[in-house]
Design a protein around this motif. Structure first.
Motif: not given
Length: 339
Positions: A204-219
């Motif tokens: 779940y920590g890896l999921i959180l890191r991926h989601v944060l990175q994905h949202n940053k790249q999308f923005r």
């Protein structure tokens, strides 16, 4: 007053009123847990939206919880015994102890598998059945989980490390008081569960890191596209079509991600509640000897078997819809009969 553990005359037991409290709590947990987990399984079977790969593991978790809840009446029989012996043949008590421990081990292994599947689906952007995310592969995972859980519970007693049976002190089918290596077996079980929970939290920590990175790249990408559009010298028609296509992309991507994230949040809530229930009992793993708190910690641990359906009913829209449909359908025939 409770008998002293050091009494040479008679083996100590917990005061009977503590056992009565445990009986009332466990009876309530058994009724709610059996009803709730059966409802979860029936919902997945009868609702097309719920027939997902992740829910195969959710059903397996419900099956483990049903086994735990089904064993509680046998635990109640031992708690009510005042003879110092299990009122039913003790081989039954040993089986119940093995079933309960296996179910707990299976539950925590399920949480690891669910965490891994959620990480795989989200980080690989998997939609549909791909890679390991197929019913056949998940069925293999379920089989491995049960084989591993049974082996971890059965092998130590076979090697003489702990004996499954009736604990006269607690009045429970767990580990017999007579085996001097019982504490080693308890520590082994605790280490297995703690390791599994650490693995689950890691996913779940890896999921959180991926989601944060994905949202940053999308923005960042959306900001770059917007800046390039404002400086372009295209015609108004091209600007309009470009703007329309870009305005339609973010909601679609957001919806896909939001759906997966909401599913992940729900199963992570299950993990958190399991950890809360387990912590109450794990503290007793570090306390040598007999303790009243172990009985109450056991009750809290067993409570985990009935909270999962409540989480699905409160937080998962598809399960909410399925629960209402099933319960209302069962209520209508009763109303017709009464009329």
């Amino acid at each position: 007053m409770e008998a002293s553990p050091q009494s040479p005359v008679e083996a100590p037991t917990l005061a009977f009123h503590h056992r009565v409290i445990a009986v009332l709590v466990l009876a309530g947990l058994a009724i709610i847990g059996l009803f709730g987990n059966t409802l979860v399984i029936f919902s997945v079977i009868t609702t097309k939206k719920l027939r997902t790969v992740t829910n195969v593991l959710v059903v397996n978790l419900a099956v483990a919880d049903i086994l735990t809840c089904s064993s509680l009446p046998f635990q109640i029989a031992g708690l009510l015994s005042q003879t110092g012996k299990y009122p039913i043949p003790e081989i039954i008590c040993a089986i119940i102890a093995g079933v309960t421990s296996t179910s707990v081990c299976c539950s925590v292994s399920n949480l690891v598998a669910i965490g891994f599947v959620r990480w795989y689906v989200i980080t690989r952007s998997i939609r549909g059945h791909q890679g390991i995310n197929t019913p056949r592969n998940i069925a293999k995972v379920v089989l491995i989980i049960w084989m591993e859980s049974i082996a971890l519970i059965i092998i130590p007693p076979v090697l003489g490390v702990g004996t499954l049976g009736y604990s006269r002190y607690y009045g429970l089918c767990t580990l017999s008081d007579t085996n001097p290596l019982a504490f080693v077996y308890v520590m082994f079980q605790g280490a297995v569960i703690i390791t599994a929970l650490i693995l689950t939290l890691t996913f779940y920590g890896l999921i959180l890191r991926h989601v944060l990175q994905h949202n940053k790249q999308f923005r960042d990408k959306f900001a770059d596209d917007k800046a390039s559009d404002s400086s372009s010298a295209e015609t108004q028609q091209n600007k309009t079509s470009s703007s329309t296509s870009q305005d339609s992309r973010p909601p679609m991507i957001k919806a896909i991600n939001q759906k997966e994230i909401e599913i992940t949040k729900n199963v992570f809530t299950v993990v958190c509640l399991f950890m809360i229930c387990f912590v109450a009992q794990s503290v007793n793993f570090l306390i040598p000897g007999l303790s009243l708190s172990t009985l109450y910690g056991y009750m809290i641990l067993m409570a985990n078997s009935m909270v999962n359906p409540i989480i699905y009913g409160l937080k998962h829209p598809n399960f909410q819809e399925a629960f209402k449909r099933i319960l209302c359908r069962r209520r209508r025939p009763l109303e017709r009969v009464s009329n």
